[in-house]
Write an enzyme that holds these catalytic residues in place. Structure first.
Site, PDB file in Angstrom:
ATOM      1  N   TYR A  48      36.902  29.080  38.592  1.00 32.36           N
ATOM      2  CA  TYR A  48      36.846  30.505  38.773  1.00 32.36           C
ATOM      3  C   TYR A  48      37.832  31.251  39.490  1.00 32.36           C
ATOM      4  O   TYR A  48      38.453  32.268  39.113  1.00 32.36           O
ATOM      5  CB  TYR A  48      35.357  30.832  39.679  1.00 32.36           C
ATOM      6  CG  TYR A  48      35.014  32.226  39.980  1.00 32.36           C
ATOM      7  CD1 TYR A  48      34.970  33.482  39.268  1.00 32.36           C
ATOM      8  CD2 TYR A  48      35.252  32.534  41.442  1.00 32.36           C
ATOM      9  CE1 TYR A  48      35.002  34.426  39.557  1.00 32.36           C
ATOM     10  CE2 TYR A  48      35.216  33.892  41.665  1.00 32.36           C
ATOM     11  CZ  TYR A  48      34.855  34.937  40.782  1.00 32.36           C
ATOM     12  OH  TYR A  48      34.796  36.332  41.232  1.00 32.36           O
ATOM     13  N   SER A 130      36.026  42.868  48.821  1.00 34.75           N
ATOM     14  CA  SER A 130      35.407  43.096  47.685  1.00 34.75           C
ATOM     15  C   SER A 130      34.137  43.343  47.780  1.00 34.75           C
ATOM     16  O   SER A 130      33.219  43.044  48.905  1.00 34.75           O
ATOM     17  CB  SER A 130      35.285  41.612  46.938  1.00 34.75           C
ATOM     18  OG  SER A 130      34.617  41.801  45.625  1.00 34.75           O
ATOM     19  N   THR A 179      38.059  50.100  41.931  1.00 33.08           N
ATOM     20  CA  THR A 179      38.446  49.122  40.597  1.00 33.08           C
ATOM     21  C   THR A 179      38.072  49.931  39.321  1.00 33.08           C
ATOM     22  O   THR A 179      36.731  49.937  38.966  1.00 33.08           O
ATOM     23  CB  THR A 179      37.960  47.666  40.957  1.00 33.08           C
ATOM     24  OG1 THR A 179      38.498  47.267  42.135  1.00 33.08           O
ATOM     25  CG2 THR A 179      38.627  46.776  39.764  1.00 33.08           C
ATOM     26  N   LYS A 255      42.680  51.181  41.539  1.00 34.83           N
ATOM     27  CA  LYS A 255      43.091  49.821  41.302  1.00 34.83           C
ATOM     28  C   LYS A 255      42.662  49.339  39.813  1.00 34.83           C
ATOM     29  O   LYS A 255      41.614  49.367  39.620  1.00 34.83           O
ATOM     30  CB  LYS A 255      42.568  48.670  42.278  1.00 34.83           C
ATOM     31  CG  LYS A 255      43.063  47.287  42.081  1.00 34.83           C
ATOM     32  CD  LYS A 255      42.106  46.534  43.135  1.00 34.83           C
ATOM     33  CE  LYS A 255      42.664  44.962  42.544  1.00 34.83           C
ATOM     34  NZ  LYS A 255      41.667  44.414  41.864  1.00 34.83           N
ATOM     35  N   HIS A 279      44.221  42.817  37.248  1.00 39.83           N
ATOM     36  CA  HIS A 279      43.196  41.771  37.729  1.00 39.83           C
ATOM     37  C   HIS A 279      43.528  40.252  37.417  1.00 39.83           C
ATOM     38  O   HIS A 279      42.744  39.474  37.644  1.00 39.83           O
ATOM     39  CB  HIS A 279      41.929  42.070  36.943  1.00 39.83           C
ATOM     40  CG  HIS A 279      40.499  42.182  37.796  1.00 39.83           C
ATOM     41  ND1 HIS A 279      39.975  43.358  38.169  1.00 39.83           N
ATOM     42  CD2 HIS A 279      39.947  41.247  38.489  1.00 39.83           C
ATOM     43  CE1 HIS A 279      38.864  43.022  38.757  1.00 39.83           C
ATOM     44  NE2 HIS A 279      38.858  41.824  38.937  1.00 39.83           N
ATOM     45  N   GLY A 312      50.054  37.598  40.506  1.00 43.93           N
ATOM     46  CA  GLY A 312      51.335  36.636  40.184  1.00 43.93           C
ATOM     47  C   GLY A 312      52.171  36.486  41.312  1.00 43.93           C
ATOM     48  O   GLY A 312      53.275  35.826  41.281  1.00 43.93           O
TER      49      GLY A 312
HETATM   50  C1  LIG Z   1      38.724  34.777  42.433  1.00 39.94           C
HETATM   51  C2  LIG Z   1      39.180  36.323  42.204  1.00 39.94           C
HETATM   52  C3  LIG Z   1      38.112  37.302  42.385  1.00 39.94           C
HETATM   53  C4  LIG Z   1      38.494  38.426  42.166  1.00 39.94           C
HETATM   54  N1  LIG Z   1      37.496  39.502  42.684  1.00 39.94           N
HETATM   55  C5  LIG Z   1      37.793  40.830  42.598  1.00 39.94           C
HETATM   56  C6  LIG Z   1      36.882  41.564  43.013  1.00 39.94           C
HETATM   57  O1  LIG Z   1      35.722  41.280  43.648  1.00 39.94           O
HETATM   58  N2  LIG Z   1      37.292  42.968  42.695  1.00 39.94           N
HETATM   59  C7  LIG Z   1      38.540  43.430  42.487  1.00 39.94           C
HETATM   60  O2  LIG Z   1      38.836  44.582  42.598  1.00 39.94           O
HETATM   61  N3  LIG Z   1      39.350  42.414  42.065  1.00 39.94           N
HETATM   62  C8  LIG Z   1      39.115  41.064  42.271  1.00 39.94           C
HETATM   63  N4  LIG Z   1      40.068  40.135  41.829  1.00 39.94           N
HETATM   64  C9  LIG Z   1      41.378  40.554  41.342  1.00 39.94           C
HETATM   65  C10 LIG Z   1      42.289  40.763  42.598  1.00 39.94           C
HETATM   66  O3  LIG Z   1      41.947  41.840  43.661  1.00 39.94           O
HETATM   67  C11 LIG Z   1      43.674  40.962  42.239  1.00 39.94           C
HETATM   68  O4  LIG Z   1      43.762  42.078  41.446  1.00 39.94           O
HETATM   69  C12 LIG Z   1      44.309  39.630  41.875  1.00 39.94           C
HETATM   70  O5  LIG Z   1      43.815  38.491  42.359  1.00 39.94           O
HETATM   71  C13 LIG Z   1      45.823  39.718  41.807  1.00 39.94           C
HETATM   72  O6  LIG Z   1      46.380  38.611  41.414  1.00 39.94           O
HETATM   73  P1  LIG Z   1      46.849  36.876  42.009  1.00 39.94           P
HETATM   74  O7  LIG Z   1      45.376  36.385  42.226  1.00 39.94           O
HETATM   75  O8  LIG Z   1      47.567  36.746  41.112  1.00 39.94           O
HETATM   76  O9  LIG Z   1      47.435  37.807  43.447  1.00 39.94           O
HETATM   77  C14 LIG Z   1      39.611  38.763  41.846  1.00 39.94           C
HETATM   78  C15 LIG Z   1      40.414  38.026  41.692  1.00 39.94           C
HETATM   79  C16 LIG Z   1      40.390  36.524  41.747  1.00 39.94           C
HETATM   80  C17 LIG Z   1      41.360  35.467  41.590  1.00 39.94           C
END
Ligand SMILES: Cc1cc2nc3c(=O)[nH]c(=O)nc-3n(C[C@H](O)[C@H](O)[C@H](O)COP(=O)(O)O)c2cc1C
Length: 389
Positions: A48, A130, A179, A255, A279, A312
């Protein structure tokens, strides 16, 4: 570096602080932390956290696109001291990297979002919490040592959504991050394969009272995708941004924007900042890498709001690249999450410390003294413009 074997049985192994400290001391990069964190996690949870949508094209391109950005190191620039501090929406931060909102931290560590908030505070930066946190927002803010902003998913139930916003304000959150890239959840095949769900004792704590805390099992599918289908509003429009701005006094960030025209509309609808984000490659596979989208968004908003970016970022030099392309700051999702999985608060703090140390080094090597003042001049092609000077 090699990670310890994950013991047999479900869930993370028993916590051993001494072993954690020893393992952390040997961590050199965020990728090392990922290896350590993964080894401690149930395979469903590791998949996940790591996973993305479809064929993972966007997920992989996020990292690859940062690597394509070339910097133009300036020499003899007097970089005996470099300053990584800046401000984001007026909030002072010790470095231009915020903790991105990521769901369900108690899957990584029993202290969950509390530990992440403490780590963010220790690093002098903002934690974006979150909507799908596993610790109630009031408790996270109480445990935090620094600013906490609240990320909002708009539930079909607008009363509940309004209540989340009011609670975030009352709890002391400093901004609201809406978001907008998730009308439905992206198709994440690994989540379907593992039957992603929340185990007993872990719930979406902010919406418990509304009866929406559980993310149950769905045969052959992702429980989270089903949760979104059932509860999250897939029909949001620009009017809804105006609605939201009308029910809160908190500054609004939008976002999940990659198109310049969407960024412009967000500004026109009162957004104080846009977050260029796909995301983390988890929504539309085939969306552009954020490093590729960022310059166009920066150009479109033309200074009318701050531009943040995520996706990333694993290295301090990626942060410098983002600043050079016009971002005010980056957000990091998986990096501190792997740290949290590896060793709780100390692990998340280590991820942020690595990024800051690497950023400071990259700034010195690039001849840049202040993160707040990095400009396009730090990019390799840009220095052509200075030839005549
Ligand atoms: C496990 C996981 C859960 C996430 N949950 C949310 C969330 O609840 N709300 C949201 O806006 N973005 C969520 N995201 C996206 C992150 O806010 C973010 O955009 C993303 O992780 C950035 O990329 P990176 O993981 O490569 O740094 C999630 C990302 C991951 C990896």
């Amino acid at each position: 570096m090699s990670a310890p074997e994950r013991p047999a049985g479900d869930g993370p192994p028993a916590l051993d602080l001494a072993a954690d400290a020893e393992a952390l001391a040997r961590v050199v990069t965020v990728d090392d932390l990922e290896a350590l964190g993964r080894a401690r996690l149930d395979p469903m949870v590791a998949a996940y956290y790591a996973g993305g949508a479809g064929d993972l094209v966007t997920l992989r391109d996020n990292r690859a696109a940062w690597a394509r950005v070339r910097l133009a190191p300036r020499v003899l620039a007097g970089v005996g001291r470099v300053d990584t501090a800046t401000t984001v929406l007026g909030a002072p931060v010790a470095m231009p990297a915020l903790v991105a909102p990521t769901a369900f931290h108690r899957l990584a560590h029993p202290d969950g979002e509390r530990a992440m908030a403490r780590a963010a505070g220790a690093a002098g930066t903002v934690m974006v919490l979150s909507s799908l946190a596993t610790v109630p927002m009031e408790e996270v803010v109480a445990a935090a040592r620094g600013p906490v902003w609240f990320q909002l998913y708009v539930y079909r139930d607008r009363g509940l959504t309004r209540d989340l916003v009011a609670r975030a304000e009352a709890a002391g959150c400093g901004a609201l991050v809406l978001t907008v890239d998730s009308p439905r959840l992206g198709r994440r095949d690994d989540d379907a394969r593992h039957g992603f769900h929340l185990p007993e004792g872990v719930q979406a704590a902010n919406v418990l009272a509304a009866g929406h805390g559980a993310v149950g099992q769905v045969p052959g599918g992702s429980g989270l995708a089903a949760y979104f289908e059932r509860l999250i509003d897939p029909d949001l429009r620009w009017d809804d941004l105006a609605w939201l701005a009308g029910v809160t006094r908190l500054p609004l960030l939008v976002k999940g924007v990659v198109r310049p025209d969407d960024a412009t509309r967000a500004v026109e609808h009162g957004a104080r900042a846009v977050v260029v984000s796909n995301h983390g490659g988890r929504q539309l596979d085939g969306a552009p890498a954020t490093a590729d989208a960022l310059p166009r968004v920066v150009e479109a908003v033309a200074g009318r709001c701050e531009v943040l970016v995520d996706g990333g970022v694993r290295r301090g030099v990626d942060v410098l690249r983002a600043l050079a392309l016009g971002a005010r700051a980056v957000l990091v999702g998986r990096a501190p999450l792997w740290g949290l999985a590896a060793a709780g608060e100390a692990g998340a703090a280590r991820a942020l410390e690595l990024l800051r140390d690497e950023l400071a080094l990259a700034m010195a090597l690039c001849g840049v003294g202040s993160a707040a003042a990095v400009g396009g001049d730090a990019l390799w092609p840009a220095c052509d413009r200075n030839r005549a000077e």
